[in-house]
Design a protein around this motif. Structure first.
Motif, PDB file in Angstrom:
ATOM      1  N   VAL A  18       0.848  -1.199   0.000  1.00 30.03           N
ATOM      2  CA  VAL A  18       0.000   0.000   0.000  1.00 30.03           C
ATOM      3  C   VAL A  18       0.882   1.247   0.000  1.00 30.03           C
ATOM      4  O   VAL A  18       0.633   2.201  -0.750  1.00 30.03           O
ATOM      5  CB  VAL A  18      -0.967  -0.002   1.204  1.00 30.03           C
ATOM      6  CG1 VAL A  18      -1.654   1.339   1.370  1.00 30.03           C
ATOM      7  CG2 VAL A  18      -1.990  -1.113   1.056  1.00 30.03           C
ATOM      8  N   GLY A  19       1.923   1.249   0.825  1.00 26.21           N
ATOM      9  CA  GLY A  19       2.841   2.386   0.867  1.00 26.21           C
ATOM     10  C   GLY A  19       3.532   2.618  -0.463  1.00 26.21           C
ATOM     11  O   GLY A  19       3.717   3.759  -0.890  1.00 26.21           O
ATOM     12  N   SER A  20       3.905   1.541  -1.129  1.00 21.26           N
ATOM     13  CA  SER A  20       4.530   1.664  -2.450  1.00 21.26           C
ATOM     14  C   SER A  20       3.555   2.244  -3.469  1.00 21.26           C
ATOM     15  O   SER A  20       3.939   3.045  -4.322  1.00 21.26           O
ATOM     16  CB  SER A  20       5.011   0.296  -2.926  1.00 21.26           C
ATOM     17  OG  SER A  20       6.027  -0.190  -2.081  1.00 21.26           O
ATOM     18  N   ALA A  21       2.292   1.846  -3.373  1.00 17.20           N
ATOM     19  CA  ALA A  21       1.274   2.382  -4.280  1.00 17.20           C
ATOM     20  C   ALA A  21       1.049   3.869  -4.024  1.00 17.20           C
ATOM     21  O   ALA A  21       0.893   4.648  -4.966  1.00 17.20           O
ATOM     22  CB  ALA A  21      -0.030   1.611  -4.124  1.00 17.20           C
ATOM     23  N   VAL A  22       1.048   4.262  -2.760  1.00 16.52           N
ATOM     24  CA  VAL A  22       0.864   5.679  -2.430  1.00 16.52           C
ATOM     25  C   VAL A  22       2.052   6.485  -2.929  1.00 16.52           C
ATOM     26  O   VAL A  22       1.893   7.611  -3.400  1.00 16.52           O
ATOM     27  CB  VAL A  22       0.661   5.855  -0.906  1.00 16.52           C
ATOM     28  CG1 VAL A  22       0.699   7.316  -0.518  1.00 16.52           C
ATOM     29  CG2 VAL A  22      -0.642   5.222  -0.465  1.00 16.52           C
ATOM     30  N   ILE A  27      -0.363  11.618  -4.139  1.00 14.67           N
ATOM     31  CA  ILE A  27      -0.443  11.978  -2.719  1.00 14.67           C
ATOM     32  C   ILE A  27       0.955  12.328  -2.225  1.00 14.67           C
ATOM     33  O   ILE A  27       1.945  11.665  -2.562  1.00 14.67           O
ATOM     34  CB  ILE A  27      -1.027  10.809  -1.897  1.00 14.67           C
ATOM     35  CG1 ILE A  27      -2.457  10.507  -2.360  1.00 14.67           C
ATOM     36  CG2 ILE A  27      -1.011  11.121  -0.414  1.00 14.67           C
ATOM     37  CD1 ILE A  27      -3.062   9.275  -1.732  1.00 14.67           C
ATOM     38  N   ASP A  28       1.041  13.363  -1.398  1.00  6.40           N
ATOM     39  CA  ASP A  28       2.316  13.807  -0.850  1.00  6.40           C
ATOM     40  C   ASP A  28       2.955  12.682  -0.026  1.00  6.40           C
ATOM     41  O   ASP A  28       2.290  12.025   0.775  1.00  6.40           O
ATOM     42  CB  ASP A  28       2.084  15.036   0.031  1.00  6.40           C
ATOM     43  CG  ASP A  28       3.367  15.667   0.521  1.00  6.40           C
ATOM     44  OD1 ASP A  28       4.445  15.355  -0.019  1.00  6.40           O
ATOM     45  OD2 ASP A  28       3.287  16.483   1.460  1.00  6.40           O
ATOM     46  N   TRP A  31       2.515  11.796   3.803  1.00  4.44           N
ATOM     47  CA  TRP A  31       1.347  11.090   4.319  1.00  4.44           C
ATOM     48  C   TRP A  31       1.535   9.578   4.355  1.00  4.44           C
ATOM     49  O   TRP A  31       0.696   8.854   4.902  1.00  4.44           O
ATOM     50  CB  TRP A  31       0.105  11.431   3.488  1.00  4.44           C
ATOM     51  CG  TRP A  31      -0.384  12.803   3.768  1.00  4.44           C
ATOM     52  CD1 TRP A  31      -0.172  13.922   3.025  1.00  4.44           C
ATOM     53  CD2 TRP A  31      -1.151  13.217   4.887  1.00  4.44           C
ATOM     54  NE1 TRP A  31      -0.764  15.003   3.610  1.00  4.44           N
ATOM     55  CE2 TRP A  31      -1.376  14.596   4.766  1.00  4.44           C
ATOM     56  CE3 TRP A  31      -1.662  12.553   5.993  1.00  4.44           C
ATOM     57  CZ2 TRP A  31      -2.092  15.315   5.706  1.00  4.44           C
ATOM     58  CZ3 TRP A  31      -2.392  13.279   6.923  1.00  4.44           C
ATOM     59  CH2 TRP A  31      -2.592  14.640   6.782  1.00  4.44           C
ATOM     60  N   ILE A  32       2.617   9.071   3.771  1.00  5.37           N
ATOM     61  CA  ILE A  32       2.817   7.621   3.691  1.00  5.37           C
ATOM     62  C   ILE A  32       2.831   6.954   5.072  1.00  5.37           C
ATOM     63  O   ILE A  32       2.143   5.951   5.266  1.00  5.37           O
ATOM     64  CB  ILE A  32       4.070   7.278   2.867  1.00  5.37           C
ATOM     65  CG1 ILE A  32       3.824   7.648   1.403  1.00  5.37           C
ATOM     66  CG2 ILE A  32       4.420   5.797   2.987  1.00  5.37           C
ATOM     67  CD1 ILE A  32       5.034   7.451   0.503  1.00  5.37           C
ATOM     68  N   PRO A  33       3.567   7.453   6.074  1.00  2.69           N
ATOM     69  CA  PRO A  33       3.527   6.782   7.380  1.00  2.69           C
ATOM     70  C   PRO A  33       2.129   6.757   8.007  1.00  2.69           C
ATOM     71  O   PRO A  33       1.729   5.758   8.606  1.00  2.69           O
ATOM     72  CB  PRO A  33       4.490   7.598   8.241  1.00  2.69           C
ATOM     73  CG  PRO A  33       5.388   8.272   7.271  1.00  2.69           C
ATOM     74  CD  PRO A  33       4.549   8.532   6.051  1.00  2.69           C
ATOM     75  N   VAL A  34       1.381   7.827   7.849  1.00  7.32           N
ATOM     76  CA  VAL A  34       0.024   7.882   8.398  1.00  7.32           C
ATOM     77  C   VAL A  34      -0.870   6.870   7.694  1.00  7.32           C
ATOM     78  O   VAL A  34      -1.628   6.124   8.340  1.00  7.32           O
ATOM     79  CB  VAL A  34      -0.561   9.311   8.271  1.00  7.32           C
ATOM     80  CG1 VAL A  34      -2.003   9.352   8.720  1.00  7.32           C
ATOM     81  CG2 VAL A  34       0.283  10.302   9.041  1.00  7.32           C
ATOM     82  N   ILE A  35      -0.781   6.820   6.382  1.00  8.51           N
ATOM     83  CA  ILE A  35      -1.593   5.879   5.605  1.00  8.51           C
ATOM     84  C   ILE A  35      -1.205   4.441   5.946  1.00  8.51           C
ATOM     85  O   ILE A  35      -2.073   3.579   6.105  1.00  8.51           O
ATOM     86  CB  ILE A  35      -1.457   6.172   4.098  1.00  8.51           C
ATOM     87  CG1 ILE A  35      -2.107   7.518   3.773  1.00  8.51           C
ATOM     88  CG2 ILE A  35      -2.068   5.056   3.264  1.00  8.51           C
ATOM     89  CD1 ILE A  35      -1.817   8.045   2.385  1.00  8.51           C
ATOM     90  N   CYS A  36       0.088   4.186   6.103  1.00 14.94           N
ATOM     91  CA  CYS A  36       0.540   2.837   6.459  1.00 14.94           C
ATOM     92  C   CYS A  36       0.067   2.448   7.857  1.00 14.94           C
ATOM     93  O   CYS A  36      -0.368   1.308   8.073  1.00 14.94           O
ATOM     94  CB  CYS A  36       2.058   2.748   6.373  1.00 14.94           C
ATOM     95  SG  CYS A  36       2.683   2.699   4.683  1.00 14.94           S
TER      96      CYS A  36
END
Length: 86
Positions: A18-22, A27-28, A31-36
């Motif tokens: 999911v993080g790789s897709a983001v 998306i900035d 936000w990756i750690p929050v989304i993960c």
């Protein structure tokens, strides 16, 4: 003694994807750690309610915590790989 490491690792791998897709989306990256973390939380709760064998949680709150830690572990693995390649 089994600590549910397989289910923990499965969540880490899914959240990493999911993080790789983001990362490749618009998306900035901040936000990756929050989304993960949030994705890990959802997957942890889902694993609890689906009664995944050997999942290391006996209640929804612990399942959420395991999920969040899994999500942040995926972010940490990404950073470790990035720093190793430098």
């Amino acid at each position: 003694m089994d600590f549910g490491i397989v289910s923990f690792a499965a969540i880490v791998v899914l959240v990493y994807l999911v993080g790789s897709a983001v990362k490749v989306s618009k998306i900035d990256n901040n936000w990756i750690p929050v989304i993960c973390g949030f994705t890990g939380l959802l997957l942890g709760i889902l694993a609890f309610y689906l009664n995944v064998p050997d999942f290391p949680a006996t209640d929804p709150m612990t399942a959420a915590a395991v999920g969040v830690v899994s999500g942040f572990a995926a972010t940490g693995i990404n950073q470790a790989i990035k720093l190793t390649n430098k």
